[in-house]
Design an enzyme around this catalytic site. Structure first.
Site, mmCIF file in Angstrom:
data_model
loop_
_atom_site.group_PDB
_atom_site.id
_atom_site.type_symbol
_atom_site.label_atom_id
_atom_site.label_comp_id
_atom_site.label_asym_id
_atom_site.label_seq_id
_atom_site.Cartn_x
_atom_site.Cartn_y
_atom_site.Cartn_z
ATOM 1 C CD GLU A 292 -3.152 0.163 2.035
ATOM 2 O OE1 GLU A 292 -3.932 -0.717 2.066
ATOM 3 O OE2 GLU A 292 -3.248 0.902 3.028
ATOM 4 C CG HIS A 321 7.048 -29.226 1.230
ATOM 5 N ND1 HIS A 321 7.783 -30.499 0.717
ATOM 6 C CD2 HIS A 321 7.636 -28.792 2.283
ATOM 7 C CE1 HIS A 321 8.495 -30.702 1.684
ATOM 8 N NE2 HIS A 321 8.627 -29.704 2.626
ATOM 9 C CE LYS A 435 -11.022 2.775 3.546
ATOM 10 N NZ LYS A 435 -10.429 3.369 4.681
HETATM 11 O O1 PA5 Z 1 -2.894 1.863 5.956
HETATM 12 C C1 PA5 Z 1 -4.205 2.346 5.806
HETATM 13 O O2 PA5 Z 1 -4.394 3.418 6.095
HETATM 14 C C2 PA5 Z 1 -5.254 1.623 5.547
HETATM 15 O O3 PA5 Z 1 -4.882 0.398 5.378
HETATM 16 C C3 PA5 Z 1 -6.172 1.704 6.773
HETATM 17 O O4 PA5 Z 1 -5.533 0.928 7.830
HETATM 18 C C4 PA5 Z 1 -7.556 0.713 6.363
HETATM 19 O O5 PA5 Z 1 -8.028 1.142 5.236
HETATM 20 C C5 PA5 Z 1 -8.419 0.966 7.569
HETATM 21 O O6 PA5 Z 1 -8.674 2.146 7.664
HETATM 22 P P1 PA5 Z 1 -9.272 3.001 9.229
HETATM 23 O O7 PA5 Z 1 -8.509 2.844 10.255
HETATM 24 O O8 PA5 Z 1 -9.565 4.441 8.961
HETATM 25 O O9 PA5 Z 1 -10.608 2.109 9.363
#
Ligand code: PA5
Length: 467
Positions: A292, A321, A435
């Site tokens: 990410e 494996h 989202k």
């Molecule tokens: O790294 C990030 O920002 C995302 O992966 C969030 O952790 C994830 O989308 C969850 O978001 P939130 O904590 O706002 O619910």
């Protein structure tokens, strides 16, 4: 004694891999870029979205509150359930797996010494029903974790548990909820204030995937009886050992530089392969952090770059494996990071017993940890012989201190690498798009335009659906 994790990158170098490996000159060529990335992280620690780089230094009062709250929860509840997703779940899962008993929830109350632990990081209705089959809400504490306070998955779980708790407990239900969220933005903070939940704050400068050392990870860890102060000390130790801008003196910076050079050579896959079940979910946590953070279409100058490296998790020896055949003989597009454990916290001796079967008897009298580590060495050898880039992070023993170091190593590596790539490491526009589309599908107010966009997308053709 303080134990330090160490990095062995021999098998990334031309000395060992020939033309597939890197020369010292190639590392020298990125040294200045690495030093600039290092300076950026050092100078901005605590600012912008680099708040995570101060968490090991600046949380004394918060940690006291976390430990006191956790002790309260440990005394008063039989189960502790984390509701969160992505960065609000993967860290708690990884730390739980690393530091607690592998069958923690199945232990007797006495042996466990604290509440049972669950992390609900999906909205699968069967899983939600299954949770209510094994917990009693009347004796359960729910930790709702969402930085944005807007994530559909987590907020839908919140709606479910708040209704269940209200129906079952009446006015007392609010004592069963702890909120972990941004101090001002989003819905959860508003609800927390309205209902009077115990609340911990995620600093606005700490993004989800960098939040494990904030209350996001520290409260669940403390509820599990994990020594969170030592976890933070380990993280701080890694930061203190990363003060040099010379990549050969700084393990996270060197890891970042190695991956940066690898990406430049078309090595588009980063395999994280711990040889320890305790570290299995560190690989999942890493996959989110790396994927990410670095997967970005444009760089900071607005240039289209399609940056990133696909993270893949593998577990030694299990995936020997399953995946190693591909890693050894498939495309030359991967970098493998092994995580080795020098000393397991417990051993199991393989008994003597089959002298008439030499093909099996060679195993007798050895420790399982020795077998695991020899298989890792053998796999490392096979990959290197096949000229596949690999390096190894050695963890002396898995404990709070070394785990803190490991978490910080990967966060620093990611931040350095993102800076070297000249991208925004800390945003996630690709996730946000999904989202928003979800909100539009549910006709959420304010997302009418997105709904129209979705409706005007080309309809699927039956021509391409079979079965
Ligand atoms: O790294 C990030 O920002 C995302 O992966 C969030 O952790 C994830 O989308 C969850 O978001 P939130 O904590 O706002 O619910």
């Amino acid at each position: 004694m303080k134990q330090n994790i160490r990095l062995d990158y021999n098998n990334m170098m031309a000395d060992y891999l020939g033309s597939e490996g890197f020369t010292d000159a190639e590392l020298d060529a990125v040294a200045a870029k690495a030093a600039t990335a290092h300076a950026y992280v050092e100078q901005n620690a605590g600012k912008g979205m680099l708040g995570w780089a101060r968490l090991a230094y600046d949380q004394d009062a918060i940690v006291e509150d976390i430990v006191a709250t956790a002790n309260d929860i440990r005394s008063n509840f039989k189960a502790f359930v984390v509701l969160g997703i992505g960065g609000s779940a993967l860290g708690p899962i990884a730390v739980f797996q690393a530091l607690k008993h592998m069958h923690y929830n199945e232990l007797s109350d006495q042996k466990r010494g604290g509440p049972k632990f669950y992390v609900e990081d999906n909205v699968d209705p069967e899983r939600m029903n299954a949770l209510f089959d094994v917990i009693d809400p009347a004796t359960t504490c729910f930790n709702v974790i969402t930085k944005s306070g807007a994530t559909s998955e987590t907020m839908s779980q919140y709606l479910i548990i708040s209704r269940v708790l209200q129906d079952k407990l009446g006015a007392d239900w609010t004592k069963h909820v702890v909120a972990t969220t941004d101090c001002e933005k989003g819905n959860l903070i508003k609800l927390a204030k309205k209902e009077g939940f115990k609340t911990f704050y995620i600093p606005s400068s700490v993004g989800g995937r960098f939040s494990e050392l904030s209350p996001v990870g520290l409260l669940p860890a403390a509820v599990l009886g994990i020594d969170v102060k030592t976890l933070l000390e380990g993280a701080k130790d890694m930061q203190e050992r990363s003060k040099s801008a010379d990549l050969r003196q700084n393990a996270p910076l060197l890891c970042a530089a190695l991956q940066y050079v690898s990406m430049g050579k078309g090595k588009n896959i980063s395999v994280m392969m711990p040889y320890a079940d305790s570290l299995k979910y560190i690989a999942d946590w890493y996959c989110q952090l790396w994927g990410e953070s670095l997967g970005k279409a444009v760089d900071l100058d607005g240039k289209t770059v399609y940056a990133g490296q696909t993270p893949v998790k593998a577990l030694g020896v299990t995936d020997q494996h399953s995946q190693i055949q591909l890693y050894t003989e498939g495309p030359f597009d991967k970098v493998v990071t092994f995580i080795a454990v020098d000393r397991f916290r417990q051993e199991y001796r393989i008994p003597e017993g089959l002298p008439d079967f030499p093909d099996v008897n060679f195993l007798c009298g050895n420790d399982m940890g020795t077998l695991l580590n020899n298989e890792r060495k053998a796999t490392e050898y096979a990959l290197t012989k096949a000229k596949r880039l690999n390096h190894t992070i050695y963890v002396p023993e898995v404990n709070e201190y070394t785990l803190g170091q490991l978490l910080m190593l990967f966060m620093l590596e990611t931040a350095y690498c993102g800076a070297m790539l000249n991208i925004n490491t800390f945003n996630q526009p690709g996730v946000e798009e999904g989202k928003k589309a979800t909100f539009a599908l549910f006709d959420r107010k304010g997302f009418e335009e997105k709904k129209q966009e979705l409706l005007s997308a080309k309809a699927k053709s039956d021509k391409y659906i079979i079965g």
